[in-house]
Enzyme design. Structure first.
Site, PDB file in Angstrom:
ATOM      1  N   GLU A 138     -45.101  11.303 -53.365  1.00 40.71           N
ATOM      2  CA  GLU A 138     -46.401  11.172 -52.700  1.00 40.71           C
ATOM      3  C   GLU A 138     -46.271  10.783 -51.232  1.00 40.71           C
ATOM      4  OE1 GLU A 138     -45.572   9.827 -55.606  1.00 40.71           O
ATOM      5  OE2 GLU A 138     -46.716  11.061 -57.001  1.00 40.71           O
ATOM      6  N   HIS A 183     -53.923   5.647 -64.585  1.00 45.25           N
ATOM      7  CA  HIS A 183     -54.722   6.862 -64.471  1.00 45.25           C
ATOM      8  C   HIS A 183     -56.202   6.567 -64.249  1.00 45.25           C
ATOM      9  CE1 HIS A 183     -51.045   8.321 -66.300  1.00 45.25           C
ATOM     10  NE2 HIS A 183     -51.401   9.553 -66.033  1.00 45.25           N
TER      11      HIS A 183
END
Lengths: 404, 358
Positions: free
Chosen positions: B84, B153
């Site tokens: 990322e 999540h």
């Protein structure tokens, strides 16, 4: 066209996993010893792979080297005089600084770190603009687009990814731009170093990663960063070539970095160059290097000085004489004088600018805060004016003759 | 570059004509609206690139990038290595060199490796260079909970971004806003953190996406960045909310109406810049307010809203401004999340506590 992203080494979805390791993977390994073309004694060292740059090129680069040393000395002096907050000197590393800038064309980008002031100036940025950051006026002092030099990165290795992005965009547009991204030995431990090299290799973009291994990350020696055979050996892990070069040998640096830039421009993809050099001074003026290394350690590097050996070499070939030396010294003095004059001139900082560039269009909240600061300053100014008035009244009462 | 012709109109002509009833109104999901916004922007602007993890052939784990690689080619919508910070840092360089990158962080908590790039460069580069380098980057983040997701999540991470000067932080709550706000974000000159409430991905509205495209491209869509909206008018109290909590706030307002209370609901849409004007106008009218947000309440966007409202509307307030937020705990596992999330009941309890005189 679908292979463009992956450098033509396979389809986008196939990648390296689909095939066997390429024949000649060993060619990605660096040479056993750092490439050297001019030894510390000023003698040419023959190397089959890298021809010696021509005399004219070396002479011009030598001039930059002399200027680079002078810039470092001048900046250190200005910190001692309190004109700059801090200066991370590249004293001893000037050959790396100069070569990194000189191997690039106008269309190429340089991504420097905080220690690479000399490289930034060599690429054409006005020294006073470069030193704005360290003088404390603003976090950056030049427009990166003007000379294609990114801002000097303070967070380690983060700029390497920006370099990959600039190269990637250039490649997508079919431009021949090459990007040279600098970092130090300590930065190779950062995650962004890894991600940048991997992204550059996977997207096969024209970036030259240039590590100045000066043996210390502030106080921590290289052996505490890695046990890899060399930093250049890391390249093979990303599928790109690595090379080691004597970081105090201007000729070798020009040859090795120049070859890497040409390779990138010709579509050969990224490469990793490790220059072996030494930080002759402390990390910054605020650092005490005697706490972690001895004077003897530093002394051992004195005979390997990059200026000394290039001077010996050029003088022996009579490319450089007293007149030439004088001319280079004068040029360096002129730069130093301009820096000294510029930094001794007080620059007004403008508090209104604090709010000006956070967003393209100021938010309501920033407009309110800017107004608040304006009012505060106006109040202070009014109070100051009032106190000056009353002070001058006092002076007048004390007697008029004393002021002159 | 491979291009498949996309001709929904042509497909419609092949529909059997034996539909006697008036033509059904077109509907679209939140996810499809985002997908259309990306496709329409990429069609309109060749500088727009979309990249991230699994956004290519797969079309993203939530299918927001579905079909983009097929339509625009691998140069413009592509998968990156799984990193990322790498995605974010490369986007910075691309933006420096003339592109408009849209990146997807696969899930809220998976954006954290990119945090240094976001905070130290994406947010600060324009200021550092006095505007010489602008970074028109959109960071798309599927965000927040309510979908039974496992750990990492379901984070509501908006406060991290909202606390960082230089970032614009958006959170749409309707299908229409999803489309218009994503297009506006990509056209915006500054970096935008675009928070997509995961639990709303499958929500549907009667909208015609082609009509939205025409409206946007004709310049007829009113600006949404920095503009909150009254999602439901009311007179007795104001619920201030954004993103995933807006539907919950609306449901609470509907339930309150049955109890005889008229509740106004404000959908912020834009967390940064914050629309003080719309929020305060509502609270001054109603005199009572509850902030509803899913993130843990301590040092949160909800805290900021309460502070701002009390500073600006103190003399109009009949009661302290209350908050209904998540607890100050890590986001719970699926079987426990309903204890955590702001609910209609909890919002109604808060409304009941607004010191009513009757």
């Amino acid at each position: 066209m679908s292979t463009a992203i992956n450098g033509g080494r396979g389809s986008m979805m196939g990648g390296a996993s689909g095939g066997t390791p390429p024949a000649g993977a060993g060619a990605l390994l660096p040479s056993a010893e750092p490439v050297q073309l001019v030894g510390p004694d000023g003698q040419h060292v023959h190397d089959d792979r890298y021809p010696l740059p021509d005399g004219e090129q070396l002479l011009r680069a030598y001039g930059c080297l002399v200027a680079g040393r002078r810039i470092n000395d001048q900046a250190n002096a200005l910190v001692r005089q309190g004109r700059m907050a801090v200066y991370p000197s590249s004293h001893g590393q000037e050959a790396c600084q100069v070569a990194a800038a000189l191997v690039l064309g106008d269309e190429d980008w340089l991504f420097p770190t905080y220690r690479d002031t000399v490289a930034v100036i060599t690429k054409g940025v006005d020294p006073l603009q470069v030193l704005t950051l360290l003088r404390g006026d603003w976090h950056g002092g030049y427009d990166p687009h003007e000379h294609r030099v990114a801002t000097q990165a303070t967070p380690l290795a983060t700029q390497l990814l920006h370099a990959v992005g600039v190269a990637h965009a250039a490649k997508l547009r079919g431009e021949s731009t090459v990007v040279l991204a600098m970092c130090g030995d300590g930065a190779t431990s950062e995650g962004d170093f890894h991600e940048a090299l991997n992204f550059a290799a996977v997207f096969h973009v024209p970036v030259v990663f240039f590590i100045q291994n000066n043996e210390f990350a502030i106080s921590v020696p290289l052996k505490n960063q890695t046990v890899a055979p060399s930093l250049a050996h890391k390249a093979i892990g990303y599928g790109m070539p690595g090379e080691r070069v004597d970081g105090n040998d201007l000729a070798a640096l020009l040859a090795v970095l120049g070859a890497a830039v040409n390779r990138a421009r010709d579509g050969g993809g990224p490469s990793l160059i490790e220059a072996h050099t030494y930080r002759m001074q402390a990390h910054t003026n605020a650092d005490d290097a005697t706490r972690y290394r001895s004077a003897d350690d530093v002394e051992r590097w004195v005979p390997r000085d990059p200026i000394l050996r290039m001077r010996t070499y050029l003088r022996a070939l009579t490319l450089l004489g007293d007149v030439g030396e004088r001319a280079f010294a004068d040029e360096a003095d002129a730069i130093a004088t301009a820096i000294r004059k510029g930094l001794n001139t007080e620059v007004e900082v403008n508090p209104a600018e604090l709010f000006e560039y956070v967003y393209t269009e100021k938010t309501t909240q920033l407009r309110e805060q800017a107004q608040q600061l304006r009012e505060e300053l106006a109040r202070d100014a009014a109070a100051d004016a009032a106190s000056v008035d009353s002070a001058s009244d006092d002076v007048e009462h004390q007697g008029k003759g004393d002021q002159r | 570059m491979t291009q498949t012709t996309e001709a929904p109109a042509a497909r419609l002509t092949h529909q059997p004509e034996a539909v006697a009833a008036p033509p059904a109104r077109a509907t679209a999901t939140f996810a499809k609206a985002l997908n259309a916004a990306l496709a329409d922007t990429m069609a309109a602007d060749p500088g727009v690139l979309m990249f991230g993890e699994d956004v290519g052939r797969l079309g993203g784990v939530f299918r927001i990038t579905d079909g983009l690689t097929a339509r625009f080619g691998e140069e413009r919508c592509f998968d990156t290595p799984l990193a990322e910070a790498g995605i974010m840092g490369m986007a910075v360089g691309m933006a420096m060199n003339g592109m408009k990158p849209v990146v997807e962080m696969q899930f809220d908590a998976f954006a954290y490796p990119a945090f240094e790039q976001i905070v130290s460069h994406v947010a600060k580069m324009p200021n550092r260079t006095k505007g010489a380098v602008r970074l028109p980057i959109v960071i798309r983040i599927p965000y927040a909970g309510g979908i039974g997701g496992v750990e990492h999540h379901c984070d509501s991470s908006e406060a991290y971004y909202a606390h960082t000067p230089g970032l614009t932080v958006l959170a749409p709550a309707t299908v229409r806003d999803a489309y218009f706000m994503l297009r506006e974000a990509i056209a915006f000159p500054d970096p935008v953190v675009f928070l997509e409430p995961k639990k709303l991905y499958w929500s549907k509205e009667e909208v015609d996406l082609a009509e939205l495209r025409r409206t946007f491209e004709d310049g007829q869509a009113p600006r949404r960045i920095g503009r909150a909206v009254v999602a439901r008018p009311g007179t007795d109290a104001t619920l201030i909310s954004y993103g995933p909590s807006v539907p919950t706030a609306l449901a609470a307002a509907a339930a309150a109406e049955e109890e005889g209370r008229s509740i106004e609901v404000i959908d912020l849409r834009s967390i940064v810049p914050f629309d003080d004007e719309t929020v305060c106008a509502s609270v001054r009218r109603t005199g009572r307010a509850v902030v509803v947000a899913e993130a843990p309440g301590f040092a949160s966007v909800a805290s900021e809203i309460v502070a701002r409202v009390q500073e600006r509307c103190f003399h109009s307030l009949a009661a302290p401004v209350l908050r209904v937020t998540g607890f100050d705990i890590p986001y719970p596992s699926p079987k426990l999340e309903h204890f955590y999330l702001p609910s209609v009941g909890r919002i109604l309890d808060a409304v009941d506590n607004l010191q009513w005189e009757d």
